[in-house]
Design a protein around this motif. Sequence first.
Motif, PDB file in Angstrom:
ATOM      1  N   UNK A 263     103.720  39.112  37.622  1.00 35.91           N
ATOM      2  CA  UNK A 263     104.140  37.580  37.156  1.00 35.91           C
ATOM      3  C   UNK A 263     105.171  37.513  36.239  1.00 35.91           C
ATOM      4  N   UNK A 264     106.124  36.386  36.314  1.00 37.10           N
ATOM      5  CA  UNK A 264     106.963  36.174  35.279  1.00 37.10           C
ATOM      6  C   UNK A 264     106.578  34.951  34.453  1.00 37.10           C
ATOM      7  N   UNK A 265     107.217  34.825  33.466  1.00 31.91           N
ATOM      8  CA  UNK A 265     106.485  33.889  32.238  1.00 31.91           C
ATOM      9  C   UNK A 265     106.359  32.489  32.783  1.00 31.91           C
ATOM     10  N   UNK A 266     107.124  31.857  33.557  1.00 28.90           N
ATOM     11  CA  UNK A 266     107.075  30.533  34.176  1.00 28.90           C
ATOM     12  C   UNK A 266     106.327  30.508  35.310  1.00 28.90           C
ATOM     13  N   UNK A 267     105.813  31.722  35.734  1.00 29.31           N
ATOM     14  CA  UNK A 267     104.958  31.974  37.161  1.00 29.31           C
ATOM     15  C   UNK A 267     105.515  30.940  38.150  1.00 29.31           C
ATOM     16  N   UNK A 268     106.821  31.216  38.274  1.00 25.67           N
ATOM     17  CA  UNK A 268     107.681  30.409  39.239  1.00 25.67           C
ATOM     18  C   UNK A 268     109.147  31.108  39.626  1.00 25.67           C
ATOM     19  N   UNK A 269     109.070  32.520  39.788  1.00 23.05           N
ATOM     20  CA  UNK A 269     110.253  33.234  39.990  1.00 23.05           C
ATOM     21  C   UNK A 269     111.200  32.805  40.977  1.00 23.05           C
ATOM     22  N   UNK A 270     112.256  32.469  40.603  1.00 22.85           N
ATOM     23  CA  UNK A 270     113.424  31.949  41.393  1.00 22.85           C
ATOM     24  C   UNK A 270     114.519  32.852  41.704  1.00 22.85           C
ATOM     25  N   UNK A 271     114.852  33.899  41.147  1.00 26.33           N
ATOM     26  CA  UNK A 271     115.648  34.857  41.352  1.00 26.33           C
ATOM     27  C   UNK A 271     115.730  36.227  40.394  1.00 26.33           C
ATOM     28  N   UNK A 272     116.593  37.216  40.583  1.00 23.82           N
ATOM     29  CA  UNK A 272     116.652  38.251  39.728  1.00 23.82           C
ATOM     30  C   UNK A 272     117.839  38.975  39.982  1.00 23.82           C
ATOM     31  N   UNK A 273     117.820  40.031  38.931  1.00 22.36           N
ATOM     32  CA  UNK A 273     119.076  40.942  38.854  1.00 22.36           C
ATOM     33  C   UNK A 273     118.646  42.128  38.115  1.00 22.36           C
ATOM     34  N   UNK A 274     119.150  43.342  38.290  1.00 26.70           N
ATOM     35  CA  UNK A 274     118.974  44.590  37.838  1.00 26.70           C
ATOM     36  C   UNK A 274     120.089  45.125  36.888  1.00 26.70           C
ATOM     37  N   UNK A 275     119.662  45.573  35.941  1.00 27.20           N
ATOM     38  CA  UNK A 275     120.786  46.248  34.870  1.00 27.20           C
ATOM     39  C   UNK A 275     121.243  47.431  35.232  1.00 27.20           C
ATOM     40  N   UNK A 276     122.532  47.796  34.826  1.00 27.29           N
ATOM     41  CA  UNK A 276     123.314  48.906  35.173  1.00 27.29           C
ATOM     42  C   UNK A 276     122.725  50.095  35.602  1.00 27.29           C
ATOM     43  N   UNK A 277     121.669  50.371  34.738  1.00 29.18           N
ATOM     44  CA  UNK A 277     121.012  51.744  35.016  1.00 29.18           C
ATOM     45  C   UNK A 277     119.574  51.433  35.816  1.00 29.18           C
ATOM     46  N   UNK A 278     119.487  50.306  36.233  1.00 26.47           N
ATOM     47  CA  UNK A 278     118.377  49.920  37.192  1.00 26.47           C
ATOM     48  C   UNK A 278     117.062  50.134  36.614  1.00 26.47           C
ATOM     49  N   UNK A 279     116.917  50.019  34.939  1.00 27.02           N
ATOM     50  CA  UNK A 279     115.763  50.236  34.586  1.00 27.02           C
ATOM     51  C   UNK A 279     115.171  48.774  33.835  1.00 27.02           C
ATOM     52  N   UNK A 280     116.106  47.895  34.009  1.00 26.79           N
ATOM     53  CA  UNK A 280     115.385  46.417  33.668  1.00 26.79           C
ATOM     54  C   UNK A 280     115.799  45.409  34.795  1.00 26.79           C
ATOM     55  N   UNK A 281     114.966  44.553  34.983  1.00 28.83           N
ATOM     56  CA  UNK A 281     115.247  43.382  35.916  1.00 28.83           C
ATOM     57  C   UNK A 281     115.045  42.201  34.989  1.00 28.83           C
ATOM     58  N   UNK A 282     116.146  41.421  35.138  1.00 26.79           N
ATOM     59  CA  UNK A 282     116.533  39.874  34.618  1.00 26.79           C
ATOM     60  C   UNK A 282     115.689  39.129  35.711  1.00 26.79           C
ATOM     61  N   UNK A 283     114.815  38.027  35.183  1.00 31.18           N
ATOM     62  CA  UNK A 283     114.436  37.117  36.167  1.00 31.18           C
ATOM     63  C   UNK A 283     114.404  35.701  35.711  1.00 31.18           C
ATOM     64  N   UNK A 284     114.262  34.787  36.636  1.00 35.66           N
ATOM     65  CA  UNK A 284     114.458  33.454  36.132  1.00 35.66           C
ATOM     66  C   UNK A 284     113.290  32.572  36.900  1.00 35.66           C
ATOM     67  N   UNK A 285     112.845  31.509  36.269  1.00 34.59           N
ATOM     68  CA  UNK A 285     111.815  30.881  36.819  1.00 34.59           C
ATOM     69  C   UNK A 285     112.319  29.428  36.607  1.00 34.59           C
ATOM     70  N   UNK A 286     112.144  28.753  38.005  1.00 36.50           N
ATOM     71  CA  UNK A 286     112.808  27.538  38.166  1.00 36.50           C
ATOM     72  C   UNK A 286     111.620  26.437  37.656  1.00 36.50           C
TER      73      UNK A 286
END
Length: 533
Positions: free
Chosen positions: A227-250
């Motif tokens: 689950x993402x903080x807004x519980x409405x995940x819109x898109x995402x992208x990975x960090x350079x090293x692949x260890x962190x996922x950045x997410x958005x909630x619309x």
Amino acid sequence: MMFPSPIFSRFFQKTTIFVAFALQTLVLNAQNLQRIGHLSYTPPVTLAGCWHHVDAAGGEWALVGTSKGLSIVDLQNPAQPVERFLVPGSQNNWREVRTWAGYAYVGSEAPGSAITIVNLNHLPDTVYWKVWTGDGPFEGMIIKSHALQTHDGFLYIFGGGNVTNGATIADLSDPWNPHIAGAYTVNYVHDGYIRGDTLWTSEIYAGWFGVVDISDKSAPVLLTTQPTPGVFNHNSGLSDNGRVLFTTDEKSGAPLAAFDVSNLDDIRLLDTYFPSVKPAGEVHNVRVMPGDYLVCPSYRGQLTIVDGSQPDNLIEVAWDSLGNSLVWDADPYLPSGNIIATAKNEGLFIYKPQYQRAARIEGLVTDAFTNIPLAGAKVFVLNTPNADTTGADGIFKTGASATGGYSLRAECPGYQPRVASNITLTSGTTAYYHFKLQALSVATDDPANEPAIRVSPTPFRDALQVEIFNKGFIEKPARLRLRDVAGNIRREEAVPPSGKTKWTGLGDLPTGVYVLCAEFETGQLKTMRVIKI
């Protein structure tokens, strides 16, 4: 569903607090996003997604999804962008585009719009296009889409069509004639991000992102969801090293989030970010640049850049307003380094960005007497929008957009606020500061007869011995109450005839400051501050 761990709890409390900006900060943010070009579109045309293309001669182009089709914009002079071609499409406010091997793939949510394939290899002279609806047993079944991605010779179609509302995967060995190779069908997928053999799905209506093994394109396997903080995940992208996922909630007021995904059995939320000037205007899409800079087209007309190189301390380093409508998309991947961004009503914008590391500070907030870490303390970097709230460990992490001298303010319920002035923060480095807060004094109504209450031990751990010396509290109806600094009663009982009692089983109380009160029904009281360690 993941329950909050201590790390989750601490970082989930971190917020960007909107306070008055210094003019210097606003100017700096504008300089870091220098607007160099703009192309307006005649209403009622609106804009949606965008992507880039580089022709055989190195010429740069913006591919803009509009409500009427694909606008192909010449960026030879980015200060004066020019639309050279319009590939028509069904009327629709949603239109997104991706490219592979000199071909563009355009989709929209208009029923029957399918996928428009555009041959860009003859630019700047001409373009060719056709509409593709699927192949083989899936002929005619690609009817619409919400978003598209291309990666390693495959096209991913998300959020529409009769093949699946999940993700349709098509082989682009022949870019003009895709071949459907497989599909992920577990849930509706709004958008996706692909790296290697993993598809990170934004399963918006389920409220989470999914992690899907696509090593076998014909048989994708869902590995886990989060689950993402807004519980409405819109898109995402990975960090350079692949260890962190950045997410958005619309969802209005929902943050961009950074998750540690290095262990799929223990995914952890590291930090959250809200745009500084209009924090209720959520990030719509996050685009991750090398060096983990996050380019964030957002609602309420905002485009920002966030330094995500320390994902447990996300700091905005650039902000600009493109107007009032949704900034739908941004593409920072042109060879020139320019960013193209689409504001739904205001048009296409071209920016020359300056990627600058944040100036960070972290540290500890403790009780000055006991040195116990204080939870719930807020630390503000004054004259910036940045702040943090400590968890049980008393740690804060925040910062500023640029090098300079700053003042920090720490405050915590039950304690005297403290300001630390002339703290030098430097871009690309992390400073450290330890706040030691003095507890507020606790008043009594009869200071001449103190002590009215005696407690031991202090500080206490699991048990507390209480002795009342005021005969009035013993002879008349009264109660002993132990309150936390927020005023909540954590333990109470009637004052015993002896005036003495012992409370045990207090070990589960959080560490911190409490107030012991002997209270008459009339409202008269005696109080004493006690500390739990």
